[in-house]
Design a protein around this motif. Structure first.
Motif, PDB file in Angstrom:
ATOM      1  N   LEU A  34      69.216  61.150 -74.492  1.00  0.00           N
ATOM      2  CA  LEU A  34      69.569  61.196 -73.074  1.00  0.00           C
ATOM      3  C   LEU A  34      71.070  61.459 -72.956  1.00  0.00           C
ATOM      4  O   LEU A  34      71.883  60.617 -73.317  1.00  0.00           O
ATOM      5  CB  LEU A  34      69.196  59.867 -72.405  1.00  0.00           C
ATOM      6  CG  LEU A  34      69.703  59.647 -70.979  1.00  0.00           C
ATOM      7  CD1 LEU A  34      69.118  60.655 -70.017  1.00  0.00           C
ATOM      8  CD2 LEU A  34      69.374  58.230 -70.508  1.00  0.00           C
ATOM      9  N   VAL A  36      74.031  61.926 -70.532  1.00  0.00           N
ATOM     10  CA  VAL A  36      74.382  61.682 -69.134  1.00  0.00           C
ATOM     11  C   VAL A  36      75.745  62.294 -68.837  1.00  0.00           C
ATOM     12  O   VAL A  36      76.646  62.276 -69.682  1.00  0.00           O
ATOM     13  CB  VAL A  36      74.416  60.164 -68.845  1.00  0.00           C
ATOM     14  CG1 VAL A  36      74.538  59.918 -67.364  1.00  0.00           C
ATOM     15  CG2 VAL A  36      73.169  59.494 -69.372  1.00  0.00           C
ATOM     16  N   LEU A  39      78.631  58.096 -66.636  1.00  0.00           N
ATOM     17  CA  LEU A  39      78.018  56.806 -66.304  1.00  0.00           C
ATOM     18  C   LEU A  39      78.827  56.022 -65.270  1.00  0.00           C
ATOM     19  O   LEU A  39      78.381  55.006 -64.774  1.00  0.00           O
ATOM     20  CB  LEU A  39      77.834  55.966 -67.565  1.00  0.00           C
ATOM     21  CG  LEU A  39      76.605  56.343 -68.399  1.00  0.00           C
ATOM     22  CD1 LEU A  39      76.511  55.467 -69.621  1.00  0.00           C
ATOM     23  CD2 LEU A  39      75.332  56.241 -67.588  1.00  0.00           C
ATOM     24  N   ASN A  45      73.958  56.411 -63.513  1.00  0.00           N
ATOM     25  CA  ASN A  45      73.709  55.148 -64.203  1.00  0.00           C
ATOM     26  C   ASN A  45      72.313  54.620 -63.879  1.00  0.00           C
ATOM     27  O   ASN A  45      71.617  54.085 -64.739  1.00  0.00           O
ATOM     28  CB  ASN A  45      74.789  54.133 -63.819  1.00  0.00           C
ATOM     29  CG  ASN A  45      74.979  53.083 -64.885  1.00  0.00           C
ATOM     30  OD1 ASN A  45      74.240  53.051 -65.872  1.00  0.00           O
ATOM     31  ND2 ASN A  45      75.955  52.227 -64.706  1.00  0.00           N
ATOM     32  N   LYS A  48      69.831  56.553 -65.813  1.00  0.00           N
ATOM     33  CA  LYS A  48      69.901  56.101 -67.212  1.00  0.00           C
ATOM     34  C   LYS A  48      69.115  54.815 -67.382  1.00  0.00           C
ATOM     35  O   LYS A  48      68.314  54.666 -68.310  1.00  0.00           O
ATOM     36  CB  LYS A  48      71.361  55.897 -67.610  1.00  0.00           C
ATOM     37  CG  LYS A  48      71.527  55.241 -68.964  1.00  0.00           C
ATOM     38  CD  LYS A  48      72.808  54.413 -69.033  1.00  0.00           C
ATOM     39  CE  LYS A  48      72.793  53.496 -70.219  1.00  0.00           C
ATOM     40  NZ  LYS A  48      73.423  52.213 -69.942  1.00  0.00           N
ATOM     41  N   GLU A  52      65.812  54.268 -69.703  1.00  0.00           N
ATOM     42  CA  GLU A  52      65.808  53.297 -70.802  1.00  0.00           C
ATOM     43  C   GLU A  52      64.718  52.244 -70.621  1.00  0.00           C
ATOM     44  O   GLU A  52      64.060  51.828 -71.567  1.00  0.00           O
ATOM     45  CB  GLU A  52      67.191  52.654 -70.932  1.00  0.00           C
ATOM     46  CG  GLU A  52      68.196  53.619 -71.550  1.00  0.00           C
ATOM     47  CD  GLU A  52      69.596  53.045 -71.667  1.00  0.00           C
ATOM     48  OE1 GLU A  52      69.873  52.004 -71.032  1.00  0.00           O
ATOM     49  OE2 GLU A  52      70.413  53.650 -72.402  1.00  0.00           O
ATOM     50  N   THR A  64      71.276  57.120 -75.834  1.00  0.00           N
ATOM     51  CA  THR A  64      72.058  57.567 -74.685  1.00  0.00           C
ATOM     52  C   THR A  64      73.479  57.925 -75.091  1.00  0.00           C
ATOM     53  O   THR A  64      74.110  57.205 -75.860  1.00  0.00           O
ATOM     54  CB  THR A  64      72.112  56.449 -73.627  1.00  0.00           C
ATOM     55  OG1 THR A  64      70.792  55.996 -73.391  1.00  0.00           O
ATOM     56  CG2 THR A  64      72.715  56.949 -72.336  1.00  0.00           C
ATOM     57  N   ASP A  66      77.254  59.399 -73.218  1.00  0.00           N
ATOM     58  CA  ASP A  66      77.902  59.579 -71.924  1.00  0.00           C
ATOM     59  C   ASP A  66      79.105  60.507 -72.072  1.00  0.00           C
ATOM     60  O   ASP A  66      80.008  60.240 -72.859  1.00  0.00           O
ATOM     61  CB  ASP A  66      78.357  58.206 -71.400  1.00  0.00           C
ATOM     62  CG  ASP A  66      79.228  58.328 -70.166  1.00  0.00           C
ATOM     63  OD1 ASP A  66      79.126  59.354 -69.477  1.00  0.00           O
ATOM     64  OD2 ASP A  66      79.996  57.392 -69.900  1.00  0.00           O
TER      65      ASP A  66
END
Lengths: 311, 326
Positions: A34, A36, A39, A45, A48, A52, A64, A66
């Motif tokens: 993932l 992103v 965040l 967020n 995310k 998760e 994840t 970021d």
């Protein structure tokens, strides 16, 4: 020097043995990467957290990363996820247009890609999940027109120029404004990161130039919240501030009256959908190329349930 | 700048071999880091991943070469990130809007960087601004100009061969951009250690007044150092544009701090007079390996920031402690 070399050699040897042992154990379960965009933005967020949470329920490992809003960082991170042999990639592009590089890299490695919120136009992902921003922004624009009695001076704070949500929200809102000739657009400026402090600074400058502003349209809740604060500091009495996203801070502000309205995006649904699509793609199943979701016009009247249970 | 601080550095300049010893600390750190990640992730230890790391540190590495020289003469260059963005946008603008052929635009992009460095250098030497303030000013001006060129929009649509510079690995190993990075490192390393002009930089950082009395044209060297740093930011801009297949006015935001961290981890002193390209390379690799490894292990992004900060502090502490023992 020699000693360091020896240590390195020993380290490599030990690591090699360790590697051989772990390969088989981890090949069983599925890993989804993932990536992103940033965040620090609550909207991302929330997605995310939803991905998760869903991953935990389905027994899928979610890795994840970021990018903190920087596309160069994101390219490196996706390279790492590809190296890590993820089975599918959920990708929320950080920049506006560098977005195609990671998709192409993933495709080369035969890893399916689910794009969320933004889709690289020149290299579209296998599926694209987002809110139908044009329609949603039009709904919001129509509401503003009605609420203001069809007249006023509008100041617009855009998101990051060139990103899909910025372009679509511009488009939808200006469509609504076409049918509302009494509202005059007096200021329009872009932000770099969709952030609250940017919204505050931009709005403050706008008020400085034009104290008559009666409507602020922030293309994200954070921008709108910044604008609302600037309006408060600047003692602008009767001003309508509207945002977009429906993130937690935005919804709280709608409840307290700081924001007049926002468009609540279904972040939890989008997160779940993104993970499900990723799993399907990894298994080789078909997924539609476009999965656009509705957003709900949220005002003081209907904000309560969203605060309790975010869609 | 008291003589108390400068005296150990003066000794170091007489014995450049000690500087080589200074690399051992960071090198051990890097090796330990690699061993730890090899255990933690099955994907870390492979040639492909090593090449990925090189790819990922190319921009940081090229910037760090210039920063090493600037820090050695006792200066600092906060403008590299913004200058990178301006060079990148000038290159894109010249090719897209002005219609110049891309290779020429690339050269002009690098020259844009050099010009920024020239302005910084002149502000420092002629207007006598502290390096921190001069480059802080350029940082703001360059970022603004980068955004003004296209009103904050990104530039896309470069030809395929341009992106291929960063993505195609020739002979299975080195892309053109990584090769440029490696060659620049080697050239700069040789220049700083074996050329008299390079050694003069250490003398200037050690004590500018003594250097001037010894017949070194401190002013000229200072300006040239900032020009080189700016030009390297231009080179980094071209490599980043190739990697991203676009030019972005927001590129390199905050990268000057990563660059300074890499140089300092590599054993350079912010007071000037100490530093080496080998050390900087290791500093750059420590940062690169750390980010790459943490991603491969799957550490939460928020925790990654904590780890990276802690490692920077640890690495430099380790280095200063071992220095004191000597």
């Amino acid at each position: 020097m020699l000693r360091t070399l020896k240590t390195t050699a020993a380290g490599l040897l030990v690591a090699g043995v360790a590697m051989a042992g772990t390969v088989r154990a981890q090949a069983e379960d599925m890993t989804i990467g993932l990536a992103v965009a940033n965040l620090q933005a609550d909207f991302f967020n929330q997605i995310k957290q939803s991905v998760e949470k869903e991953g935990k329920e389905k027994g899928v490992t979610v890795v994840t990363v970021d990018a903190g809003g920087d596309s160069a960082t994101q390219v490196s991170q996706i390279q790492d996820l590809i190296t890590r042999n993820v089975d599918a990639l959920i990708y929320i592009p950080a920049g506006a247009t560098a977005a195609s590089v990671p998709v192409e890299a993933a495709k080369k490695a035969k890893i399916p890609v689910v794009a969320v919120d933004r889709n690289p136009p020149d290299a579209p992902a296998d599926t694209f999940i987002a809110t139908d921003s044009v329609a949603a922004a039009k709904t919001l624009g129509d509401w503003v027109c009605k609420q203001s009695g069809g007249k006023g001076k509008l100041a617009e704070i855009q998101g990051q120029i060139g990103t899909t949500p910025q372009i679509d929200r511009d488009k939808g809102f200006s469509e609504a404004m076409k049918d509302c000739p009494g509202i005059e657009e007096v200021a329009k400026q872009a932000s770099n990161q969709w952030m609250q402090d940017e919204g505050f600074n931009i709005a403050q400058a706008m008020i400085q130039r034009n104290p008559e502003i009666s409507i602020f349209w922030g293309q994200a809740d954070a921008l709108a919240l910044g604008a609302a604060q600037a309006a408060k500091v600047g003692n602008l009495g009767d001003v309508i501030v509207v945002g977009f996203d429906g993130d937690v801070a935005g919804l709280e502000a709608v409840k307290s009256g700081t924001l007049a309205a926002t468009m609540t995006q279904q972040t939890q649904l989008m997160g779940r959908l993104a993970l499900d699509s990723a799993i399907k793609l990894a298994k080789g199943e078909e997924v539609p190329a476009m999965q656009l979701q509705d957003a709900t016009l949220t005002t003081k009247d209907n904000v309560e349930p969203f605060l309790k249970d975010h869609p | 700048m008291t003589t108390e601080v400068t005296s150990p550095r003066a000794k170091r300049n007489l014995l450049p071999r000690i500087a080589f010893g200074g690399v051992a600390g960071p090198l051990i750190g890097l090796v330990l880091l690699c061993i730890a990640f090899s255990f933690a992730s099955q994907y870390f230890l492979s040639i492909r991943n090593a090449l990925n790391v090189l790819d990922q540190v190319t921009v940081l590495g090229i910037l760090a070469i210039g920063m090493t020289m600037v820090i050695i003469i006792g200066g600092i260059d906060l403008s590299v990130g913004s200058v990178l963005a301006l060079s990148m946008m000038s290159m894109g603008w010249l090719e897209r809007m002005a219609g110049l052929p891309l290779p020429l635009a690339m050269v002009l992009g690098v020259l844009t960087g050099a010009a920024c460095g020239l302005v910084s250098g002149c502000l420092i030497t002629f207007a006598r601004l502290p390096a921190f303030i001069a480059t802080l000013a350029i940082m703001s001006v360059a970022r603004g100009l980068a955004n003004l060129l296209t009103d904050g929009r990104q530039i896309v649509g470069y030809p395929d061969w341009f992106t291929n510079l960063a993505t195609v690995r020739h002979l299975g190993f080195f892309s053109v951009t990584v090769t440029v990075f490696v060659v620049l490192m080697i050239v700069a390393g040789i220049f700083l250690r074996y050329r008299a002009t390079g050694r003069n930089l250490f003398a200037i950082g050690g004590n500018p007044e003594v250097a001037r009395l010894a017949g070194i044209d401190v002013r000229r060297y200072t300006i040239l150092t900032y020009v080189v740093s700016g030009a390297l930011a231009g080179v980094a801009a071209v490599t980043l544009a190739a990697r991203l297949d676009s030019s972005q006015p927001s590129a390199g935001l905050g990268i000057e701090l990563d660059t300074i961290a890499a140089v300092v981890i590599g054993g350079a002193s912010l007071v000037g007079g100490v530093g080496s390209i080998a050390g900087t390379l290791i500093g750059v690799l420590i940062i690169g390996v750390l980010r790459n490894g943490l991603n491969l292990v799957g550490v939460s992004p928020f925790f990654q920031m904590v780890v990276i900060g802690a490692v920077i502090a640890l690495a430099v502490t380790f280095d200063t402690m071992s220095r004191e023992r000597k």
